[in-house]
Write a protein that holds these residues in place. Structure first.
Motif, PDB file in Angstrom:
ATOM      1  N   ALA A 140       0.836  -1.196   0.000  1.00 54.83           N
ATOM      2  CA  ALA A 140       0.000   0.000   0.000  1.00 54.83           C
ATOM      3  C   ALA A 140       0.870   1.245   0.000  1.00 54.83           C
ATOM      4  CB  ALA A 140      -0.897  -0.018   1.218  1.00 54.83           C
ATOM      5  N   CYS A 141       0.285   2.341  -0.378  1.00 47.76           N
ATOM      6  CA  CYS A 141       0.992   3.618  -0.398  1.00 47.76           C
ATOM      7  C   CYS A 141       1.383   3.982   1.042  1.00 47.76           C
ATOM      8  CB  CYS A 141       0.087   4.691  -0.991  1.00 47.76           C
ATOM      9  SG  CYS A 141       0.804   6.327  -0.945  1.00 47.76           S
ATOM     10  N   PRO A 142       2.644   4.280   1.291  1.00 48.75           N
ATOM     11  CA  PRO A 142       3.071   4.576   2.659  1.00 48.75           C
ATOM     12  C   PRO A 142       2.509   5.893   3.194  1.00 48.75           C
ATOM     13  CG  PRO A 142       4.867   4.961   1.115  1.00 48.75           C
ATOM     14  CD  PRO A 142       3.749   4.346   0.330  1.00 48.75           C
ATOM     15  N   LEU A 143       1.867   6.647   2.328  1.00 49.64           N
ATOM     16  CA  LEU A 143       1.355   7.942   2.766  1.00 49.64           C
ATOM     17  C   LEU A 143      -0.153   7.910   3.009  1.00 49.64           C
ATOM     18  CD1 LEU A 143       2.729  10.548   3.378  1.00 49.64           C
ATOM     19  CD2 LEU A 143       2.320  11.308   1.038  1.00 49.64           C
ATOM     20  N   CYS A 144      -0.913   7.349   2.060  1.00 42.74           N
ATOM     21  CA  CYS A 144      -2.373   7.392   2.188  1.00 42.74           C
ATOM     22  C   CYS A 144      -2.966   6.000   2.414  1.00 42.74           C
ATOM     23  CB  CYS A 144      -2.989   8.026   0.954  1.00 42.74           C
ATOM     24  SG  CYS A 144      -2.841   6.983  -0.505  1.00 42.74           S
ATOM     25  N   SER A 145      -2.112   4.966   2.436  1.00 42.14           N
ATOM     26  CA  SER A 145      -2.529   3.579   2.698  1.00 42.14           C
ATOM     27  C   SER A 145      -3.413   2.959   1.622  1.00 42.14           C
ATOM     28  CB  SER A 145      -3.241   3.432   4.051  1.00 42.14           C
ATOM     29  OG  SER A 145      -2.427   3.928   5.064  1.00 42.14           O
ATOM     30  N   SER A 146      -3.660   3.632   0.518  1.00 43.89           N
ATOM     31  CA  SER A 146      -4.458   2.980  -0.536  1.00 43.89           C
ATOM     32  C   SER A 146      -3.598   1.890  -1.183  1.00 43.89           C
ATOM     33  CB  SER A 146      -4.932   4.009  -1.569  1.00 43.89           C
ATOM     34  OG  SER A 146      -3.843   4.481  -2.310  1.00 43.89           O
ATOM     35  N   SER A 147      -4.248   0.759  -1.554  1.00 36.63           N
ATOM     36  CA  SER A 147      -3.483  -0.377  -2.090  1.00 36.63           C
ATOM     37  C   SER A 147      -2.909  -0.026  -3.452  1.00 36.63           C
ATOM     38  CB  SER A 147      -4.371  -1.596  -2.263  1.00 36.63           C
ATOM     39  OG  SER A 147      -5.118  -1.793  -1.114  1.00 36.63           O
TER      40      SER A 147
ATOM     41  N   PHE B 142       5.222   5.810  -4.104  1.00 39.17           N
ATOM     42  CA  PHE B 142       3.928   6.283  -3.609  1.00 39.17           C
ATOM     43  C   PHE B 142       2.857   5.989  -4.662  1.00 39.17           C
ATOM     44  CE2 PHE B 142       7.137   8.944  -1.577  1.00 39.17           C
ATOM     45  CZ  PHE B 142       6.773   8.866  -0.238  1.00 39.17           C
ATOM     46  N   CYS B 143       1.572   6.100  -4.274  1.00 40.62           N
ATOM     47  CA  CYS B 143       0.500   5.827  -5.234  1.00 40.62           C
ATOM     48  C   CYS B 143       0.397   6.975  -6.244  1.00 40.62           C
ATOM     49  CB  CYS B 143      -0.835   5.628  -4.518  1.00 40.62           C
ATOM     50  SG  CYS B 143      -1.554   7.167  -3.905  1.00 40.62           S
ATOM     51  N   ARG B 144      -0.373   6.747  -7.285  1.00 38.23           N
ATOM     52  CA  ARG B 144      -0.498   7.732  -8.366  1.00 38.23           C
ATOM     53  C   ARG B 144      -1.029   9.069  -7.832  1.00 38.23           C
ATOM     54  NH1 ARG B 144      -0.638   6.180 -13.620  1.00 38.23           N
ATOM     55  NH2 ARG B 144      -1.213   4.063 -13.046  1.00 38.23           N
ATOM     56  N   ALA B 145      -2.049   8.988  -6.977  1.00 39.10           N
ATOM     57  CA  ALA B 145      -2.670  10.228  -6.476  1.00 39.10           C
ATOM     58  C   ALA B 145      -1.673  11.026  -5.637  1.00 39.10           C
ATOM     59  CB  ALA B 145      -3.903   9.883  -5.650  1.00 39.10           C
ATOM     60  N   CYS B 146      -0.905  10.338  -4.776  1.00 39.70           N
ATOM     61  CA  CYS B 146       0.069  11.048  -3.943  1.00 39.70           C
ATOM     62  C   CYS B 146       1.181  11.635  -4.811  1.00 39.70           C
ATOM     63  CB  CYS B 146       0.650  10.127  -2.876  1.00 39.70           C
ATOM     64  SG  CYS B 146      -0.514   9.833  -1.518  1.00 39.70           S
ATOM     65  N   LEU B 147       1.630  10.863  -5.794  1.00 38.80           N
ATOM     66  CA  LEU B 147       2.694  11.365  -6.677  1.00 38.80           C
ATOM     67  C   LEU B 147       2.237  12.615  -7.424  1.00 38.80           C
ATOM     68  CD1 LEU B 147       4.324   8.166  -8.218  1.00 38.80           C
ATOM     69  CD2 LEU B 147       5.367   9.790  -6.631  1.00 38.80           C
TER      70      LEU B 147
HETATM   71 ZN   LIG Z   1      -0.943   7.554  -1.675  1.00 36.70          ZN
END
Ligand SMILES: [Zn+2]
Ligand SMILES: [Zn+2]
Length: 237
Positions: A16-23, A32-37
């Protein structure tokens, strides 16, 4: 075998994304996930080539007022992005909320901002005072330096550049006051003749800390001092 085990683990505990926890979607390789990036703001083309200070307007790189008045003791500053939005949130969590596991993803982002290859003999974190270390239990700059050391296969030394006393908080001080506030706060324990160094910190605001550390490293004989910070803050008013 390792690959199979890894895939098995991924099924049991989807990364999961280490920032927002989304898988993460399967095969996602980014830290990081696409949204966080998407919330990470890169340094704009208009910035100072020495200290990475971003300019609010203009399109080309040029020396900032500070660096053109007086050349900084470091050669240049590399950064993964601006100290805003997602990157700012990530650094806050890393520094103040005990989110130690952000060291690898943030270190990876920083590693990408460095040139490839890079001639560095030694990586040094900006030290924090032992009192602060006791409160926080880790030096965030050292964790980042270790990740860069792993990525670059360069040794990390956290005992060479030392903090001899705590500095009063830098917030609210003018650039000049910050510089005075940092005088005598750091010390270098070894001769560094001919060494090419990479100084690592989480954020650069006015650059006073990096300048003071780089000045001492130069005095100790360092041939080159480059600086890597995860995020660069815009100029203060
Ligand atoms: Zn994220
Ligand atoms: Zn500058």
């Amino acid at each position: 075998m390792k690959q199979v085990m890894r895939q098995g683990l991924d099924l049991l505990f989807p990364p999961a994304c280490p920032l927002c926890s989304s898988s993460f979607s399967s095969g996602w390789q980014e830290p990081f996930c696409r949204a966080c990036l998407a919330g990470f703001k890169p340094l704009p083309p208009a910035h100072c080539p020495r200290c990475a200070l971003p300019f609010a307007s203009g399109r080309s790189a040029h020396l900032c007022g500070h660096c053109s008045r007086k050349a900084p003791p470091f050669d240049r500053v590399y950064t993964a992005g601006l100290y805003q939005e997602t990157l700012r949130r990530a650094i806050h969590a890393f520094k103040y909320n005990q989110a130690v596991s952000l060291d690898r993803p943030l270190g990876k982002m920083l590693n990408r901002a460095l040139p490839e290859p890079m001639a560095v003999d030694l990586i040094l974190p900006v030290p924090i005072h032992s009192l602060r270390l006791r409160q926080r239990s880790y030096n965030q700059a050292l964790l980042l330096a270790r990740e860069l050391g792993r990525c670059r296969r360069v040794p990390v030394n956290h005992q060479l550049l030392l903090r001899t006393r705590p500095a009063a908080p830098q917030q609210g001080l003018s650039a000049r006051q910050r510089e005075q506030n940092l005088r005598g706060v750091f010390a270098v324990s070894e001769n560094l003749s001919g060494k090419r160094l990479l100084l690592v910190d989480d954020v650069m605001t006015t650059g006073a800390t990096a300048r003071e550390c780089a000045k001492l490293l130069r005095k100790a004989g360092a041939e080159r001092v480059e600086v890597a910070v995860v995020a660069r803050a815009p100029a203060e008013r």
